[in-house]
Enzyme design. Structure first.
Site, short mmCIF file in Angstrom:
data_model
loop_
_atom_site.label_atom_id
_atom_site.label_comp_id
_atom_site.label_asym_id
_atom_site.label_seq_id
_atom_site.Cartn_x
_atom_site.Cartn_y
_atom_site.Cartn_z
N SER A 110 0.79 -1.22 0.00
CA SER A 110 0.00 0.00 0.00
C SER A 110 0.83 1.28 0.00
O SER A 110 1.59 1.51 -0.92
CB SER A 110 -0.96 -0.04 1.19
OG SER A 110 -1.87 1.01 1.08
N HIS A 111 0.72 2.06 1.06
CA HIS A 111 1.37 3.37 1.10
C HIS A 111 2.83 3.27 1.52
O HIS A 111 3.52 4.29 1.59
CB HIS A 111 0.61 4.28 2.06
CG HIS A 111 0.51 3.69 3.43
ND1 HIS A 111 -0.33 2.64 3.70
CD2 HIS A 111 1.16 3.95 4.58
CE1 HIS A 111 -0.21 2.28 4.97
NE2 HIS A 111 0.69 3.07 5.53
N ASP A 274 -2.68 6.41 -3.34
CA ASP A 274 -1.51 5.75 -2.77
C ASP A 274 -1.02 4.59 -3.63
O ASP A 274 -1.52 4.38 -4.74
CB ASP A 274 -1.80 5.29 -1.33
CG ASP A 274 -2.76 4.11 -1.29
OD1 ASP A 274 -3.57 3.99 -2.23
OD2 ASP A 274 -2.68 3.32 -0.34
N ASP A 276 -1.43 1.36 -3.81
CA ASP A 276 -2.35 0.37 -4.38
C ASP A 276 -3.70 0.96 -4.78
O ASP A 276 -4.63 0.22 -5.09
CB ASP A 276 -2.55 -0.80 -3.41
CG ASP A 276 -3.14 -0.36 -2.08
OD1 ASP A 276 -2.89 0.79 -1.66
OD2 ASP A 276 -3.86 -1.17 -1.45
N ASP A 278 -6.10 2.65 -3.14
CA ASP A 278 -7.31 2.67 -2.33
C ASP A 278 -7.47 3.94 -1.50
O ASP A 278 -8.54 4.17 -0.92
CB ASP A 278 -7.44 1.40 -1.46
CG ASP A 278 -6.25 1.15 -0.57
OD1 ASP A 278 -5.32 1.98 -0.57
OD2 ASP A 278 -6.24 0.12 0.13
N ARG A 279 -6.44 4.76 -1.43
CA ARG A 279 -6.57 6.00 -0.64
C ARG A 279 -6.78 7.21 -1.54
O ARG A 279 -6.47 7.17 -2.73
CB ARG A 279 -5.31 6.25 0.18
CG ARG A 279 -5.05 5.17 1.19
CD ARG A 279 -3.91 5.57 2.08
NE ARG A 279 -3.70 4.53 3.07
CZ ARG A 279 -3.08 4.72 4.22
NH1 ARG A 279 -2.60 5.91 4.52
NH2 ARG A 279 -2.92 3.73 5.07
N LYS A 373 -11.62 0.30 0.24
CA LYS A 373 -11.65 1.74 0.03
C LYS A 373 -11.17 2.00 -1.40
O LYS A 373 -10.51 1.17 -2.00
CB LYS A 373 -10.80 2.45 1.07
CG LYS A 373 -9.38 1.94 1.26
CD LYS A 373 -8.80 2.58 2.51
CE LYS A 373 -7.32 2.30 2.67
NZ LYS A 373 -7.05 1.13 3.50
C1 VG1 Z 1 -3.22 2.26 8.39
C2 VG1 Z 1 -4.39 3.20 8.57
C3 VG1 Z 1 -5.69 2.45 8.42
C4 VG1 Z 1 -5.71 1.71 7.07
C5 VG1 Z 1 -4.48 0.83 6.94
C6 VG1 Z 1 -4.37 0.16 5.61
O1 VG1 Z 1 -3.24 1.28 9.40
O2 VG1 Z 1 -4.33 3.84 9.81
O3 VG1 Z 1 -6.75 3.36 8.53
O4 VG1 Z 1 -6.86 0.93 6.95
O5 VG1 Z 1 -3.30 1.61 7.14
O6 VG1 Z 1 -4.37 1.10 4.57
P1 VG1 Z 1 -2.32 1.37 10.71
O7 VG1 Z 1 -2.56 0.10 11.45
O8 VG1 Z 1 -0.91 1.53 10.21
O9 VG1 Z 1 -2.76 2.58 11.44
V1 VG1 Z 1 -3.61 0.77 3.12
O10 VG1 Z 1 -4.03 1.97 2.08
O11 VG1 Z 1 -1.99 0.79 3.69
O12 VG1 Z 1 -4.00 -0.81 2.77
CO CO Z 2 -3.54 1.56 0.24
#
Ligand code: VG1
Ligand code: CO
Length: 538
Positions: A110-111, A274, A276, A278-279, A373
């Protein structure tokens, strides 16, 4: 063929799949062990379809081939894979649902940054298109601790550049265009004509794909279909290392976009997504829309888009997300659910038809159209609303605050701090919070101090220890939790939320200063982490 292997460090279920350094995934049998641990936790997939795709980051190509060979050896009937191994997270969710696949893998961290020294990840999504629920991730984790063998086909790599179907033993491998099905869905949800008209009339935008997966989707939908100027999508080619950047659309990593949007040269609308896809980050000319505000504003205006014209069934937000959404729900008499952090917790509510729109403060917003998302969906819904209301983003935001009041909101991240110090901080807070209830602090009184626990209203499951909350009598909140997506040390997140219905134009950090100071005093964040301040402020 069957390969003998040993139990491995498969990690406790995190917020979102298995996430590790690329170098960890490159260890012999590592990815294979995890994929087999997932298959061993599933039943009834023989002959069914599995969807595969990733965000194009370094090691995507290798793991896609491993997953295809293992799906064949484990008895799947078909693999549906994005061309070149690419699919965004929301697009994967859509394809699982649309083609009634058994489930799917999304290869992404992801990010998190990519490249040989960056991060890699594997997420498994179930047949509803959503992230594996906790029951399943627990079973997967248990399997990683007792795995002794995995099944994989021999043979040459599949050519993923060419669209079409080929056979691998008894299994079909269908290579599809990653964008087509997603674009069809977006065209069903939104009034593309109205948006295109607005763009024709001179409305300008910039979309920053951050050299990650949304580039191909944004080029096709925004530039080619809706007619935004060539070049309005920047960093639109997915790169294995995201151009060396952090594909996280926040004010630190998307600073160029933010600076542009605050300058006289700003287009009407700015957005980013981001790694992948989804953000979403939404910035109007001269106004940053916090993700917590964004989900509230989308819920308040969604009826202006075709798919939501009949109104919403209900809404939901993750616990740390600001209560701005609650105010919209109250005004519209909608049920509003508060879930733990992570998209998997919205799945049951969406499947049961209890909610239509949901979101997280971390720039994730979505609806019942998929079970993830969806970054571009949020951009398109915003564009649809702006086009219908014929107002600027700034006018919509300020009008919303006048109508509902404003939740000043900020998240402070202390990234990669010493894990032991972070765990001790949380443990000490847990021991301390019962004493804080009723305390006079930060100009108010603490009405509730607890560790958030969620009872899923659909399946009755309980998730404990989801974050420590100090809730004041006026509704202001301080929340502490540890991230479940990092790969080095621990990341402490501090969330601050304060409602205000008179002074609507304050600077956020100063509006929250008293609460921020108190939050540090109570938890001694700076002295315990040895940091002068947060790594990222959103
Ligand atoms: C973070 C965010 C959470 C989100 C998750 C996955 O998790 O706070 O809101 O759902 O990333 O997003 P954490 O446990 O690091 O706070 V993604 O776009 O990285 O799949
Ligand atoms: Co993501």
């Amino acid at each position: 063929m069957i390969v003998k292997t040993k139990p491995f460090d498969g990690q406790k279920p995190g917020t979102s799949g298995l996430r590790k350094k690329v170098t960890v995934f490159q260890q012999p049998h590592y990815a294979e062990n995890f994929i087999q641990s997932v298959f061993d936790a599933l039943t009834g997939f023989a002959g069914k379809a599995l969807v595969l795709g990733g965000d194009g980051r370094f090691y995507n190509k290798e793991v896609i081939q491993i997953a295809i060979r293992m799906a064949a050896a484990n008895g799947f009937g078909k693999v549906i894979v994005g061309q070149d191994g690419l699919l965004s997270t929301p697009a994967t969710s859509n394809i699982i649902r649309k083609y009634q696949a058994f489930g799917g893998f999304i290869l992404s961290a992801s990010h998190n940054p990519g490249g040989p020294d960056g991060d890699f990840g594997i997420k498994y999504n179930s047949s509803n298109g959503g992230p594996a629920p906790e029951k399943l991730t627990d079973a997967i984790y248990a399997n990683t601790k007792k795995i002794s063998q995995y099944k994989i086909e021999d043979g040459a790599d599949v050519d993923l550049a060419r669209i079409g179907t080929i056979q691998m033993g008894a299994m079909a491998v269908e290579v599809i265009d990653p964008v087509t099905d997603y674009q069809i869905l977006m065209e069903q949800l939104f009034d593309f004509d109205v948006i295109a008209q607005m763009i024709k009339g001179g409305f300008t935008l910039r979309f920053d794909a951050m050299s990650a997966i949304t580039g191909p989707y944004a080029h096709a939908i925004l530039e080619k279909t809706l007619g935004t100027a060539a070049g309005s999508v920047v960093n639109g080619t997915p790169l294995p290392d995201f151009g060396g950047h952090h594909p996280d659309p926040n004010l630190v990593y998307a600073k160029d976009l933010y600076d542009l949007m605050m300058s006289p040269a700003a287009p009407d609308f700015g957005a980013a997504s981001d790694g992948d896809g989804d953000r979403n980050l939404i910035i109007g000319k001269g106004v940053f829309v916090t993700p917590s505000d964004s989900v509230a504003m989308l819920a308040a205006n969604a009826h202006l888009a075709e798919a939501y014209a009949k109104g919403l069934a209900g809404v939901a937000r993750s616990m740390p997300t600001s209560a701005a959404l609650d105010r919209v729900a109250a005004a519209k008499r909608l049920d509003c659910y508060e879930t733990p952090t992570g998209w998997k917790f919205f799945g049951n509510l969406l499947d049961a038809g209890r909610i239509t729109i949901c979101g997280e403060e971390s720039a994730g917003t979505g609806s019942n159209h998929v079970r993830e998302k969806d970054g571009l969906w949020a951009v398109l819904l915003w564009l649809n609303i702006v086009a219908k209301r014929k107002l600027s983003v700034k006018e919509i935001v300020e009008g919303h605050w006048r109508e509902f009041g404003r939740n000043y909101y900020s998240r402070h991240d202390y990234e990669e701090v010493d894990a032991e110090a972070a765990n001790k901080l949380m443990a000490d807070l847990r021991a301390q919070f019962p004493k804080l209830k009723g305390a006079k602090a930060a100009g108010g009184v603490i009405a509730t101090a607890d560790d958030f626990e969620y009872l899923d209203p659909v399946d009755g499951s309980v998730s404990k220890s989801q974050g420590i909350r100090l809730i004041f009598e006026d509704g202001s909140r301080i929340i502490y939790r540890l991230s479940g997506t990092g790969t080095a040390g621990a990341t402490l997140r501090l969330y601050i939320d304060k409602f205000e219905n008179k002074q609507l134009g304050l600077e956020t950090q100063s509006a929250l200063a008293t609460l921020i100071k108190y939050a540090d005093d109570v938890a001694q964040i700076k002295s315990r982490t040895g940091r002068k301040g947060p790594t990222v402020i959103t």
